[in-house]
Design an enzyme around this catalytic site. Structure first.
Site, PDB file in Angstrom:
ATOM      1  N   ARG A 119     -10.902   4.434  -5.743  1.00  0.00           N
ATOM      2  CA  ARG A 119     -11.033   4.907  -7.113  1.00  0.00           C
ATOM      3  C   ARG A 119     -10.932   3.801  -8.165  1.00  0.00           C
ATOM      4  O   ARG A 119     -11.756   3.733  -9.076  1.00  0.00           O
ATOM      5  CB  ARG A 119      -9.933   5.949  -7.421  1.00  0.00           C
ATOM      6  CG  ARG A 119     -10.230   7.330  -6.953  1.00  0.00           C
ATOM      7  CD  ARG A 119      -8.951   8.009  -6.514  1.00  0.00           C
ATOM      8  NE  ARG A 119      -8.474   7.347  -5.310  1.00  0.00           N
ATOM      9  CZ  ARG A 119      -8.884   7.671  -4.087  1.00  0.00           C
ATOM     10  NH1 ARG A 119      -9.699   8.678  -3.924  1.00  0.00           N
ATOM     11  NH2 ARG A 119      -8.480   6.994  -3.023  1.00  0.00           N
ATOM     12  N   THR A 120      -9.908   2.984  -8.057  1.00  0.00           N
ATOM     13  CA  THR A 120      -9.654   2.049  -9.163  1.00  0.00           C
ATOM     14  C   THR A 120     -10.783   1.038  -9.289  1.00  0.00           C
ATOM     15  O   THR A 120     -11.321   0.812 -10.375  1.00  0.00           O
ATOM     16  CB  THR A 120      -8.300   1.343  -8.955  1.00  0.00           C
ATOM     17  OG1 THR A 120      -7.303   2.336  -8.691  1.00  0.00           O
ATOM     18  CG2 THR A 120      -7.907   0.539 -10.177  1.00  0.00           C
ATOM     19  N   LYS A 177      -7.441 -19.204   2.330  1.00  0.00           N
ATOM     20  CA  LYS A 177      -7.192 -20.629   2.638  1.00  0.00           C
ATOM     21  C   LYS A 177      -5.914 -21.125   1.962  1.00  0.00           C
ATOM     22  O   LYS A 177      -5.620 -22.317   1.998  1.00  0.00           O
ATOM     23  CB  LYS A 177      -8.372 -21.472   2.154  1.00  0.00           C
ATOM     24  CG  LYS A 177      -9.717 -21.058   2.707  1.00  0.00           C
ATOM     25  CD  LYS A 177     -10.821 -21.878   2.020  1.00  0.00           C
ATOM     26  CE  LYS A 177     -12.173 -21.224   2.193  1.00  0.00           C
ATOM     27  NZ  LYS A 177     -13.171 -21.781   1.249  1.00  0.00           N
ATOM     28  N   ARG A 187      -5.961  -6.290  -8.289  1.00  0.00           N
ATOM     29  CA  ARG A 187      -5.002  -5.525  -7.463  1.00  0.00           C
ATOM     30  C   ARG A 187      -4.451  -6.482  -6.428  1.00  0.00           C
ATOM     31  O   ARG A 187      -5.210  -7.174  -5.730  1.00  0.00           O
ATOM     32  CB  ARG A 187      -5.671  -4.330  -6.781  1.00  0.00           C
ATOM     33  CG  ARG A 187      -4.738  -3.687  -5.761  1.00  0.00           C
ATOM     34  CD  ARG A 187      -5.233  -2.360  -5.270  1.00  0.00           C
ATOM     35  NE  ARG A 187      -5.125  -1.330  -6.308  1.00  0.00           N
ATOM     36  CZ  ARG A 187      -5.383  -0.041  -6.104  1.00  0.00           C
ATOM     37  NH1 ARG A 187      -5.774   0.374  -4.911  1.00  0.00           N
ATOM     38  NH2 ARG A 187      -5.256   0.833  -7.082  1.00  0.00           N
ATOM     39  N   HIS A 202       1.084   0.544 -11.956  1.00  0.00           N
ATOM     40  CA  HIS A 202      -0.357   0.820 -11.940  1.00  0.00           C
ATOM     41  C   HIS A 202      -0.679   1.391 -13.323  1.00  0.00           C
ATOM     42  O   HIS A 202      -0.900   2.592 -13.480  1.00  0.00           O
ATOM     43  CB  HIS A 202      -0.668   1.823 -10.833  1.00  0.00           C
ATOM     44  CG  HIS A 202      -2.118   1.943 -10.465  1.00  0.00           C
ATOM     45  ND1 HIS A 202      -3.149   1.381 -11.201  1.00  0.00           N
ATOM     46  CD2 HIS A 202      -2.703   2.581  -9.419  1.00  0.00           C
ATOM     47  CE1 HIS A 202      -4.295   1.678 -10.624  1.00  0.00           C
ATOM     48  NE2 HIS A 202      -4.057   2.399  -9.543  1.00  0.00           N
TER      49      HIS A 202
HETATM   50  N1   CP Z   1      -5.340   6.048  -7.403  1.00  0.00           N
HETATM   51  C1   CP Z   1      -5.677   4.864  -6.856  1.00  0.00           C
HETATM   52  O1   CP Z   1      -5.168   3.787  -7.227  1.00  0.00           O
HETATM   53  O2   CP Z   1      -6.623   4.964  -5.880  1.00  0.00           O
HETATM   54  P1   CP Z   1      -7.272   3.741  -5.100  1.00  0.00           P
HETATM   55  O3   CP Z   1      -6.169   3.130  -4.247  1.00  0.00           O
HETATM   56  O4   CP Z   1      -8.371   4.327  -4.268  1.00  0.00           O
HETATM   57  O5   CP Z   1      -7.758   2.751  -6.101  1.00  0.00           O
END
Ligand code: CP
Length: 306
Positions: free
Chosen positions: A55-56, A85, A106, A134
């Site tokens: 999703r993100t 590396k 991320r 998040h």
């Molecule tokens: N909600 C969320 O962060 O989903 P993903 O891990 O798929 O990005």
């Protein structure tokens, strides 16, 4: 506050910022309906994902595309970028800022996006830093509550599941300090209770919260039931994971005890904590919630880049 340069943690948001962002997100629905926009034409977003995501990453990339921008994507950055590396996140960010106007990161390490932001001049967005935060998920979650219930104040919200390692419920709890007359109930297995850093911040903000072990006792009065996955990948032992999993399931029986105007949310992905039979109920908001991520992230990119 004006438009922030970086999006790193929810503590940086205030109420006027939320209202401005949500109004812009509302407008993005019409932008998509009209076939998109060229507002961000010529701008480039890099997504560096050192942990899995559906999703993100895709909603950020969809958002940028809908606004006419382009995307550079490192989908399996841990394996396919020079991090494999031994390159540091700081050095990776220094390089990528030469290629992009905004960087979305991320990473499994707490504070990784902030470390990147400290060494570059382009905006950095934290798309999840380990079990810490998040922030854009919390923004889209609160936007979803507003879209579904018509308000972000006067709410009783149950956060359910893995509240220790789940960065989404941690960030949402902190973001709710910007709302009025909120009551938070934490329903989690004993080994994944909400962290004391979060409960201390809630107490300091005067946001009432309590723990409850019996989900059935919470469901009849909740406006929002926010279910989460037990974060298997963050446990140090399989035994601890097994002790946490399967304790709290939302199913058809749960729906029968919930209010008709309540909603079920989940940041997704789910494993077994919401039964598929729940999906057809109009109170199941989690797929609409994921869709809202595109509107919200369009609004955020537009705010950061224009
Ligand atoms: N909600 C969320 O962060 O989903 P993903 O891990 O798929 O990005």
């Amino acid at each position: 506050m004006g438009a922030p340069r970086d999006i790193l943690e929810v503590r940086q948001f205030d109420r006027p910022f939320l209202e401005e962002l949500f109004a812009r997100a509302d407008g993005m629905r019409a932008v998509i309906a009209a076939g998109g926009s060229n507002r961000l034409q010529g701008r480039i977003m890099a997504t560096l994902f050192f942990e899995p995501s559906t999703r993100t990453r895709l909603s950020f990339e969809s958002a940028m595309s809908r606004l006419g921008g382009t995307v550079l994507s490192a989908e399996y950055a841990r394996e396919t970028s020079s991090a494999a590396k031994g390159e540091t996140i700081e050095d990776t960010a220094r390089i990528v800022e030469a290629y992009a106007d905004v960087i979305v990161i991320r990473h499994p390490e707490v504070g990784a996006a902030a470390r990147a932001a400290a060494v570059v001049d382009v905006p950095v967005i934290n798309a999840g830093d380990g079990p810490h935060e998040h922030p854009t998920q919390a923004l889209l979650d609160l936007y979803t509550i507003r879209s579904e219930l018509g308000r972000i104040d006067d709410l009783r919200i149950a956060l359910v599941g893995d509240l220790k390692y789940g960065r989404a419920p941690r960030s949402l709890a902190l973001l709710l300090t910007q709302c009025r007359n909120i009551e938070l109930v934490f329903v989690s297995p004993p080994n994944v209770r909400m962290g004391e850093d979060v409960t201390a911040a809630l107490a300091a903000a005067g946001l009432p919260h309590r723990e409850e072990s019996d989900l059935a006792a919470v469901l009849p009065t909740a406006d929002v039931v926010y279910q989460t996955r037990i974060q298997h990948e963050r446990f140090s032992s399989e035994e601890d994971y097994q002790a946490a999993r399967g304790r709290y399931i939302i199913d058809a029986a749960s729906l029968r005890s919930m209010r008709p105007d309540a909603i079920v949310m989940h940041p997704l992905p789910r494993v077994d904590e919401i039964a598929p039979e729940v999906d057809a109920d109009p109170r199941a908001a989690y797929f609409r919630q994921a869709r809202n991520g595109v509107y919200l992230r369009m609004a955020l990119l537009d705010m950061l880049l224009t």
